[in-house]
Enzyme design. Structure first.
Site, short mmCIF file in Angstrom:
data_model
loop_
_atom_site.label_atom_id
_atom_site.label_comp_id
_atom_site.label_asym_id
_atom_site.label_seq_id
_atom_site.Cartn_x
_atom_site.Cartn_y
_atom_site.Cartn_z
N HIS A 94 -15.20 0.95 -61.48
CA HIS A 94 -15.52 1.42 -60.11
C HIS A 94 -15.53 0.27 -59.10
O HIS A 94 -15.18 0.45 -57.93
CB HIS A 94 -16.84 2.21 -60.09
CG HIS A 94 -18.02 1.48 -60.60
ND1 HIS A 94 -18.19 1.16 -61.93
CD2 HIS A 94 -19.09 0.96 -59.95
CE1 HIS A 94 -19.32 0.51 -62.08
NE2 HIS A 94 -19.88 0.37 -60.89
N CYS A 153 -11.84 33.06 -54.23
CA CYS A 153 -12.82 34.05 -54.70
C CYS A 153 -12.62 35.40 -54.00
O CYS A 153 -13.47 36.28 -54.12
CB CYS A 153 -14.23 33.52 -54.46
SG CYS A 153 -14.49 33.03 -52.75
N ASP A 178 10.24 22.44 -14.14
CA ASP A 178 10.23 22.10 -12.72
C ASP A 178 10.55 23.30 -11.85
O ASP A 178 10.08 23.39 -10.72
CB ASP A 178 11.26 20.98 -12.45
CG ASP A 178 10.94 19.74 -13.26
OD1 ASP A 178 9.82 19.21 -13.07
OD2 ASP A 178 11.75 19.34 -14.10
N LYS A 233 17.68 43.10 -20.43
CA LYS A 233 18.59 41.95 -20.51
C LYS A 233 19.69 42.14 -19.48
O LYS A 233 20.34 43.18 -19.44
CB LYS A 233 19.16 41.88 -21.93
CG LYS A 233 20.06 40.70 -22.15
CD LYS A 233 20.64 40.70 -23.55
CE LYS A 233 21.69 39.60 -23.65
NZ LYS A 233 22.87 39.98 -24.36
N PRO A 273 4.61 24.71 -9.18
CA PRO A 273 3.60 23.81 -8.59
C PRO A 273 3.31 22.65 -9.54
O PRO A 273 3.32 22.82 -10.76
CB PRO A 273 2.35 24.70 -8.45
CG PRO A 273 2.80 26.09 -8.66
CD PRO A 273 4.12 26.07 -9.37
N ASP A 274 3.10 21.45 -8.97
CA ASP A 274 2.88 20.26 -9.80
C ASP A 274 1.47 20.32 -10.41
O ASP A 274 0.46 20.12 -9.72
CB ASP A 274 3.04 19.00 -8.94
CG ASP A 274 3.07 17.76 -9.79
OD1 ASP A 274 2.27 17.67 -10.75
OD2 ASP A 274 3.91 16.89 -9.52
N LEU A 275 1.44 20.57 -11.73
CA LEU A 275 0.15 20.80 -12.40
C LEU A 275 -0.70 19.54 -12.47
O LEU A 275 -1.92 19.59 -12.30
CB LEU A 275 0.42 21.29 -13.82
CG LEU A 275 0.07 22.74 -14.07
CD1 LEU A 275 0.56 23.21 -15.41
CD2 LEU A 275 -1.43 22.89 -13.97
N LYS A 329 4.58 8.26 -8.47
CA LYS A 329 3.89 9.40 -9.10
C LYS A 329 2.40 9.11 -9.26
O LYS A 329 1.56 9.96 -8.98
CB LYS A 329 4.50 9.70 -10.47
CG LYS A 329 5.78 10.51 -10.39
CD LYS A 329 6.32 10.82 -11.77
CE LYS A 329 7.66 11.52 -11.70
NZ LYS A 329 7.55 12.94 -11.36
N LYS A 352 -0.34 11.64 -7.73
CA LYS A 352 -0.98 12.63 -8.62
C LYS A 352 -2.48 12.41 -8.82
O LYS A 352 -3.16 13.26 -9.37
CB LYS A 352 -0.31 12.61 -10.00
CG LYS A 352 1.19 12.54 -9.94
CD LYS A 352 1.83 13.85 -10.26
CE LYS A 352 3.29 13.77 -9.94
NZ LYS A 352 4.10 14.73 -10.60
#
Ligand SMILES: Cc1cc2nc3c(=O)[nH]c(=O)nc-3n(C[C@H](O)[C@H](O)[C@H](O)COP(=O)(O)O)c2cc1C
Length: 418
Positions: free
Chosen positions: A78, A162, A292, A303, A321-323, A357, A361
């Site tokens: 061990h 079980c 985008d 369809k 929309p820019d998250l 950016k 942001k």
């Protein structure tokens, strides 16, 4: 690419739980990630999993209690194992081995190894739901959380051997491999694991979105969701409570274990889900690759005929929309915000667009990752680029495994302070 555990010395121990039938899969997966593996099995464990299978898969003898008393060994087994290992994984960990461990009882090879080990230990428990819920087991399990070297992986819910449906299934081997790699990234020189995110609520977004064109067609992107899911798991392994808002993912299901998953496949659904949960989070990690553009209106009940497609698609689009910007505008001063920007071009272009950016942001950190370089970024195991912020700081980040980058980013967010 080198495996996630290249060259790491890992001991895998199996106790007497029926989940031990999955231990050979774990050993095999660790070997594929480049680890050197030695196996230990308790006497009850050897009734449920074949020591011969573990020996073959690990390419090493499978060690049992009797080996501790082999007179040809010059040193106690061990101790030799404890000194050899970089990581010990106990999967499955039974109720009785757990009890022996937390009470300091060293009876048997695994029990004495657990007391002698100074490396990190990953403990994946498995048992019947009633056993798991027993106050004595819960007490013992909670004591593992006080040991900075131990990463406890609680059992999952599902159908048990079980026949009961409830909590008790061992974590999936693929998730244990991820936790093992994470443990090696979290450990300091004394084997103690960083748990700096304990008690924090983290909101992560991951994956692409799908914007419907009609009932069958859609626009999406090549994001697999790997970066976001690995950020979520890294935060979880460091103690956070994680909400994962995600689009369609291309990652193993097992990588989602232990996360509170909130599927939100379109940009609109993702926006609702993220903004609803933002105020509860200490940190928001915005990793999803949100579309985008989308259709102003899409008829999802039928369809479009092929002949009408070009004409219909020529108009009726709107910008999504820019998250990240919305999250940045709403966050409190205590909430940290990490954004990602997938950009193309040379370093000068990346930095110029990244700076714009970051400014726009309102996030603390912006990870700019190039999408036009081989073997990194979207749909790859590796990621790198430029990290912008806090403030004017800019740093080139070499391409590394996304799990390593996840821990690096969590370190940097932690350093921003509360
Ligand atoms: C078929 C079978 C399945 C078992 N499954 C579990 C289990 O999932 N979890 C558990 O804690 N004990 C389970 N047990 C009980 C343990 O094997 C028993 O407590 C044993 O003493 C564990 O010893 P060990 O921790 O040294 O391996 C099972 C026993 C049997 C016979």
């Amino acid at each position: 690419m080198a495996g996630l555990l290249q060259g790491q010395r890992v001991i895998v121990a199996a106790c007497g739980s029926i989940a031990a039938v999955k231990t050979p899969l774990l050993v095999s997966a660790l070997i594929k990630e480049g680890a050197q593996v030695r196996c230990v099995v308790t006497s009850s464990g050897s009734q449920l999993v074949s020591p011969v299978a573990l020996a073959c898969l690990s390419r090493n003898p499978c060690l049992q209690d009797a080996d501790q008393w082999d007179p040809s060994r010059p040193r106690p087994l061990h101790i030799e194992l404890a000194e050899w290992a970089d990581l010990l994984i106990v999967a499955p960990l039974s109720a009785s081995s757990l009890a022996r461990w937390v009470h300091g009882d060293g009876q048997g090879l695994l029990a004495s190894l657990l007391l002698a080990c100074e490396c990190p230990v990953l403990a994946a428990s498995a048992m019947n739901t009633a056993m798991w819920q027993h106050p004595a087991v819960q007490r013992n399990w909670s004591r593992l959380h006080d040991d900075p070297r131990v990463l406890p992986l609680a059992p999952q819910a599902g159908l048990l051997a079980c026949d009961r449906v409830g909590t008790g299934r061992m974590a999936d081997p693929e998730c244990i491999v991820l936790a093992a790699a994470s443990t090696m990234l979290q450990a300091d020189s004394e084997g103690k694991l960083r748990s700096d995110w304990r008690g924090k609520r983290v909101l992560v977004s991951a994956g692409p979105t799908r914007e419907p064109l009609d009932s069958v067609r859609l626009i999406s992107n090549r994001s697999s969701g790997r970066m976001g899911v690995l950020l979520a798991q890294a935060a979880r392994f460091r103690g956070a409570d994680v909400d994962l808002v995600h689009g369609p993912l291309t990652v193993p299901d097992a990588w989602l274990e232990g996360l509170h998953c909130l599927p939100a496949f379109s940009s609109a659904a993702m926006e609702v889900c993220l903004l609803e949960r933002q105020s509860r989070a200490d940190a928001v990690l915005m990793c999803a690759a949100v579309a985008d553009v989308r259709r102003e209106r899409s008829d999802n009940s039928s369809k479009l005929p092929k002949g009408e497609l070009m004409e219909t698609m020529a108009q009726g689009w709107e910008q999504v929309p820019d998250l990240l910007q919305s999250l940045g505008a709403r966050r409190s001063s205590q909430q940290h915000l990490l954004g990602f920007a997938a950009l193309a071009g040379d370093d000068e272009t990346l930095l110029r667009r990244g700076r714009e950016k970051l400014q726009a942001k309102g996030c603390d950190l912006l990870m700019v990752n190039p999408v036009d370089r081989p073997d990194q970024g979207l749909d790859s195991d590796l990621n790198g680029g430029w990290l912008l912020g806090p403030g004017e700081r800019e740093e080139a980040i070499p391409a590394v495994h996304k799990l390593a980058l996840a821990h690096d980013l969590l370190d940097r967010l932690s350093q921003l302070g509360d």
